[in-house]
Design a protein around this motif. Sequence first.
Motif, PDB file in Angstrom:
ATOM      1  N   HIS A 113      39.117 -55.494 -54.750  1.00 51.88           N
ATOM      2  CA  HIS A 113      39.687 -54.213 -55.154  1.00 51.88           C
ATOM      3  C   HIS A 113      39.240 -53.161 -54.147  1.00 51.88           C
ATOM      4  N   HIS A 114      40.200 -52.384 -53.631  1.00 53.96           N
ATOM      5  CA  HIS A 114      39.907 -51.406 -52.581  1.00 53.96           C
ATOM      6  C   HIS A 114      38.806 -50.403 -52.985  1.00 53.96           C
ATOM      7  N   ILE A 115      38.846 -49.960 -54.227  1.00 56.22           N
ATOM      8  CA  ILE A 115      37.856 -48.962 -54.674  1.00 56.22           C
ATOM      9  C   ILE A 115      36.473 -49.597 -54.826  1.00 56.22           C
ATOM     10  N   VAL A 138      36.013 -40.590 -54.151  1.00 59.58           N
ATOM     11  CA  VAL A 138      37.029 -39.575 -53.848  1.00 59.58           C
ATOM     12  C   VAL A 138      37.795 -39.993 -52.587  1.00 59.58           C
ATOM     13  N   SER A 139      39.044 -40.421 -52.801  1.00 58.03           N
ATOM     14  CA  SER A 139      39.830 -40.870 -51.653  1.00 58.03           C
ATOM     15  C   SER A 139      41.193 -40.192 -51.696  1.00 58.03           C
ATOM     16  N   GLY A 140      42.115 -40.707 -50.863  1.00 63.84           N
ATOM     17  CA  GLY A 140      43.446 -40.115 -50.829  1.00 63.84           C
ATOM     18  C   GLY A 140      44.255 -40.454 -52.075  1.00 63.84           C
ATOM     19  N   TYR A 302      32.134 -45.412 -42.687  1.00 68.84           N
ATOM     20  CA  TYR A 302      32.224 -46.319 -43.838  1.00 68.84           C
ATOM     21  C   TYR A 302      32.792 -45.622 -45.080  1.00 68.84           C
ATOM     22  N   CYS A 303      33.071 -44.297 -44.965  1.00 66.76           N
ATOM     23  CA  CYS A 303      33.702 -43.575 -46.087  1.00 66.76           C
ATOM     24  C   CYS A 303      35.205 -43.763 -46.040  1.00 66.76           C
ATOM     25  N   THR A 304      35.797 -43.506 -44.870  1.00 68.78           N
ATOM     26  CA  THR A 304      37.241 -43.701 -44.737  1.00 68.78           C
ATOM     27  C   THR A 304      37.505 -45.214 -44.663  1.00 68.78           C
TER      28      THR A 304
HETATM   29  O1  KG4 Z   1      39.481 -43.584 -48.514  1.00 70.66           O
HETATM   30  P1  KG4 Z   1      40.539 -43.125 -47.610  1.00 70.66           P
HETATM   31  O2  KG4 Z   1      40.360 -43.327 -46.129  1.00 70.66           O
HETATM   32  O3  KG4 Z   1      41.911 -43.773 -47.981  1.00 70.66           O
HETATM   33  C1  KG4 Z   1      42.293 -43.979 -49.317  1.00 70.66           C
HETATM   34  O4  KG4 Z   1      41.826 -44.984 -49.908  1.00 70.66           O
HETATM   35  O5  KG4 Z   1      43.032 -43.110 -49.826  1.00 70.66           O
HETATM   36  O6  KG4 Z   1      40.762 -41.594 -47.910  1.00 70.66           O
HETATM   37  C2  KG4 Z   1      41.685 -40.824 -47.222  1.00 70.66           C
HETATM   38  C3  KG4 Z   1      41.613 -39.405 -47.755  1.00 70.66           C
HETATM   39  C4  KG4 Z   1      42.700 -38.516 -47.175  1.00 70.66           C
HETATM   40  O7  KG4 Z   1      43.277 -37.779 -48.223  1.00 70.66           O
HETATM   41  C5  KG4 Z   1      41.931 -37.631 -46.223  1.00 70.66           C
HETATM   42  O8  KG4 Z   1      42.515 -36.353 -46.060  1.00 70.66           O
HETATM   43  C6  KG4 Z   1      40.576 -37.533 -46.905  1.00 70.66           C
HETATM   44  O9  KG4 Z   1      40.343 -38.823 -47.393  1.00 70.66           O
HETATM   45  N1  KG4 Z   1      39.511 -37.146 -45.973  1.00 70.66           N
HETATM   46  C7  KG4 Z   1      38.794 -36.013 -46.081  1.00 70.66           C
HETATM   47  C8  KG4 Z   1      37.920 -35.974 -44.969  1.00 70.66           C
HETATM   48  N2  KG4 Z   1      38.129 -37.112 -44.229  1.00 70.66           N
HETATM   49  C9  KG4 Z   1      39.115 -37.822 -44.869  1.00 70.66           C
HETATM   50  N3  KG4 Z   1      38.824 -35.037 -46.998  1.00 70.66           N
HETATM   51  C10 KG4 Z   1      37.976 -34.006 -46.842  1.00 70.66           C
HETATM   52  N4  KG4 Z   1      37.124 -33.891 -45.787  1.00 70.66           N
HETATM   53  C11 KG4 Z   1      37.062 -34.850 -44.839  1.00 70.66           C
HETATM   54  N5  KG4 Z   1      36.211 -34.730 -43.827  1.00 70.66           N
END
Ligand code: KG4
Length: 344
Positions: A113-115, A138-140, A302-304
Amino acid sequence: MQDITILAIESSCDETAAAVVRNGRTVLSNVISSQIALHTLYGGVVPELASRKHIEKINQVIGQALEEADLTLDDMDAVAVTYGPGLVGALLVGVAEAKAIAYAKNLPLVGIHHIEGHICANYIEHPELEPPFLCLVVSGGHTHLVIVKDYGSFEILGRTYDDAAGEAFDKVARAIGLGYPGGPKIDRAAREGNPDAVFFPRAKIADHPYDFSFSGVKSAVLNYLNGERMKGREICQADIAASFQKAVVEVLVDHTMQAAQQTGIRSVAIAGGVASNTSLRQAMEEACARRRYSFYRPSPVYCTDNAAMIGAAAYYEYRNGTRHGWDLNAVPNLKLGERQPGIG
Ligand code: KG4
Ligand code: ZN
């Protein structure tokens, strides 16, 4: 215990990624091919283009991950892959690839699971971190406040009613003319701005102290922009970015601290793309320090989205006995804690 080395693949959205991870915590390689340049042309992720780009890149990315780890497929103990949630076409590329490798090399297949991957990113650089802990994801696409009860065992305390935190960053960035990808651009612009220039609302949901809503703050920014334009005033991107970011960060930190206090869990982690936000990292760290809670956060890489986090999660799933069959499919709306048929 015997070492377990896992090849992990991630293709749920706009990054094609592969990693080799040993025992869930040691990253031997972590290769990410970003599609940002491609999607920037359209102001956001175009699903069909994302799938095609994954197909183009995936073999090369896996090859590079093995090369950087100085290993071959014969050294792997399992193949792990994100099978949801995400864009169905994008997920399918990774799932098909992982199945093909596992079949050809007679390796166990572990769907992730991605999360769960995002949460497990915290294990990579914090060898002392063990469940139970509280994690703000907290992701996209997601905003979840989760109790990690044990490896692979989660209780969701709160979630967003509407937009995810990252989605709000992306939409506000677009509205104030910063463009895609919005989160990092707001983060950067906010450093030059005054966070108290404009007050944007902090949404609270009656009787649900751990849930979130970000559509209100997003609308408040849009209304503010309209108002200023109608008055013929110039807008200050940096001030709006800083003020919006402050409103979102305050709510995220506030709800997480309330949850920690109520549950008595004194270890707090953050995860997901928005967890790379400078202001959130700082505010959460300070809030935890004031209460003497332990605070954990992955490095921004490792967050994104990345595959090392999938490899970290996969080790614990593998150890718990999770194995998937050749019928593993992409599940675009997979819920955390839900499993596809398989063993485990
Ligand atoms: O976890 P992720 O890479 O992909 C998903 O699983 O969605 O998250 C991407 C999200 C995007 O909405 C992007 O704008 C946000 O994370 N994000 C940030 C930052 N870097 C990426 N939001 C706020 N500040 C950041 N520095
Ligand atoms: Zn993600």
